[in-house]
Design a protein around this motif. Sequence first.
Motif, short mmCIF file in Angstrom:
data_model
loop_
_atom_site.label_atom_id
_atom_site.label_comp_id
_atom_site.label_asym_id
_atom_site.label_seq_id
_atom_site.Cartn_x
_atom_site.Cartn_y
_atom_site.Cartn_z
N ILE A 225 73.91 20.53 17.45
CA ILE A 225 75.28 20.32 17.93
C ILE A 225 75.81 21.57 18.61
O ILE A 225 76.41 21.52 19.69
N ILE A 226 75.56 22.73 18.00
CA ILE A 226 76.04 23.99 18.58
C ILE A 226 75.41 24.22 19.95
O ILE A 226 76.10 24.58 20.91
N LEU A 227 74.12 23.98 20.05
CA LEU A 227 73.44 24.20 21.32
C LEU A 227 73.93 23.22 22.38
O LEU A 227 74.12 23.59 23.54
N ARG A 228 74.15 21.98 21.99
CA ARG A 228 74.63 20.98 22.94
C ARG A 228 76.01 21.34 23.48
O ARG A 228 76.29 21.21 24.66
N GLU A 229 76.87 21.82 22.58
CA GLU A 229 78.26 22.11 22.97
C GLU A 229 78.38 23.41 23.76
O GLU A 229 79.27 23.56 24.58
N MET B 85 89.00 30.96 18.37
CA MET B 85 87.90 31.62 17.66
C MET B 85 88.20 31.58 16.17
O MET B 85 89.27 31.99 15.73
N ILE B 86 87.27 31.07 15.40
CA ILE B 86 87.45 30.93 13.96
C ILE B 86 87.18 32.27 13.28
O ILE B 86 86.14 32.90 13.52
N GLY C 256 86.34 27.45 18.16
CA GLY C 256 87.04 26.39 17.46
C GLY C 256 86.57 25.00 17.84
O GLY C 256 86.42 24.12 16.98
N PHE C 257 86.30 24.77 19.12
CA PHE C 257 85.91 23.42 19.55
C PHE C 257 84.53 23.04 19.01
O PHE C 257 84.25 21.87 18.77
N VAL C 258 83.68 24.05 18.78
CA VAL C 258 82.37 23.78 18.19
C VAL C 258 82.54 23.37 16.73
O VAL C 258 81.90 22.43 16.25
N GLY C 259 83.43 24.07 16.03
CA GLY C 259 83.71 23.70 14.64
C GLY C 259 84.27 22.29 14.54
O GLY C 259 83.91 21.53 13.63
N ASP C 260 85.14 21.93 15.48
CA ASP C 260 85.70 20.57 15.50
C ASP C 260 84.59 19.53 15.61
O ASP C 260 84.60 18.51 14.90
N LYS D 219 88.37 15.71 9.89
CA LYS D 219 88.61 16.58 11.03
C LYS D 219 88.90 17.99 10.53
O LYS D 219 89.50 18.17 9.47
N LEU D 220 88.48 18.96 11.30
CA LEU D 220 88.69 20.35 10.92
C LEU D 220 90.16 20.73 11.12
O LEU D 220 90.72 20.51 12.19
#
Length: 271
Positions: free
Chosen positions: A62-66, A162-163, A181-185, A197-198
Amino acid sequence: TIDSINYYPTTFNNKRSIIMQQGNNNENQSKKIETTTASSLIIAASDKAGMEGIDRSKIDAIILRESGNSAYMKQQRKRDEQVNVRIEKMLHESEQKKKKQPLDDWRIKVERELEIEIQDNLQARPTRSACVVVDMDMFYMACELLSRPELADKPCCVGGGMITTSNYVARRYGVRSAMAGFVGDKLVEELSSGKEKLIHIPSDFKLYKEKSEQVRTALREYDPHLQAYSLDEAYLNIGRYLQLRLQGQNHNEICKVFNKEEEENNNNNNV
C-alpha cells in the motif's frame, strides 16, 4: 516500553544485512542482490512498539502504491542502484581479502584487537556510571489521551500532513511516525476493510512541553543533571543514586542529599 529509535526510508540497512549473510556463506558470494520489493525501498530500522505481528507485505504494498511515483521515490530508486554498485564492489573486495587471508585468521585478529580495546575502556570507565535512556512511548499521543480517553481504542495519530506519532491501534495497521498522513489514511481504510478511519489530532506543543517537564521533574530525583534533547527522551546517569541506595539511604534521603549538593554547587558558583 522502549520505543524504536528512528525511521529510515532507505535501502542500505537491508542491503548491509544481506552483505553480512553472504559474507558468512561461501556458496553465495556472487549471488545478485534484488531490490524490487517495497520492503527494500521503504523499511524501518525496527518496528515501533505495538507493531509486532503486523502484515508487513500488505502494508509495504500500500505504501509503495501510494507513494511510488513521488519525486522522493524516484530519487530513492536512483540511490538504490548506486548502492547496488557499491555493494558489489564491497563483496568483490571482501572476496579478494579472504583469498589472501582466511576468514578465521582475520576474525581472530580482530577479536584480539577488540579485546584489548574493551579492557582499556572498562578500566577508564568511571566506577559509579550507570547510564539510562528514557524514551516515552507514543508521547504526544499519550498526552492527548489524558484528556480524550474515548480515543484509546480507535486508530489515532498526531499530525495531518506528516504523522509525528500514532497510538497502538493505528500501529497495528502500520501507521507510524514520519509517515505521510494520506498514506496512514489508506492503510487504516484498506486493512480494516473500510470499518475504521484514521483520526488525526492537531499538534499541541504547549501541552507536550508541559507534560515533558513534569516527567523530567520526576526523573531529576534520580539524576539532577539529566540531559534531554527532545520532549520525549531523557538521558540519566544514576550511578550516584545507586551508590547511595547501596549505602542504605532511601529515596527521600537521597533527594535531600542531591538538593544539598545542588545548593552547595550554586553557592560556590556565585562566589
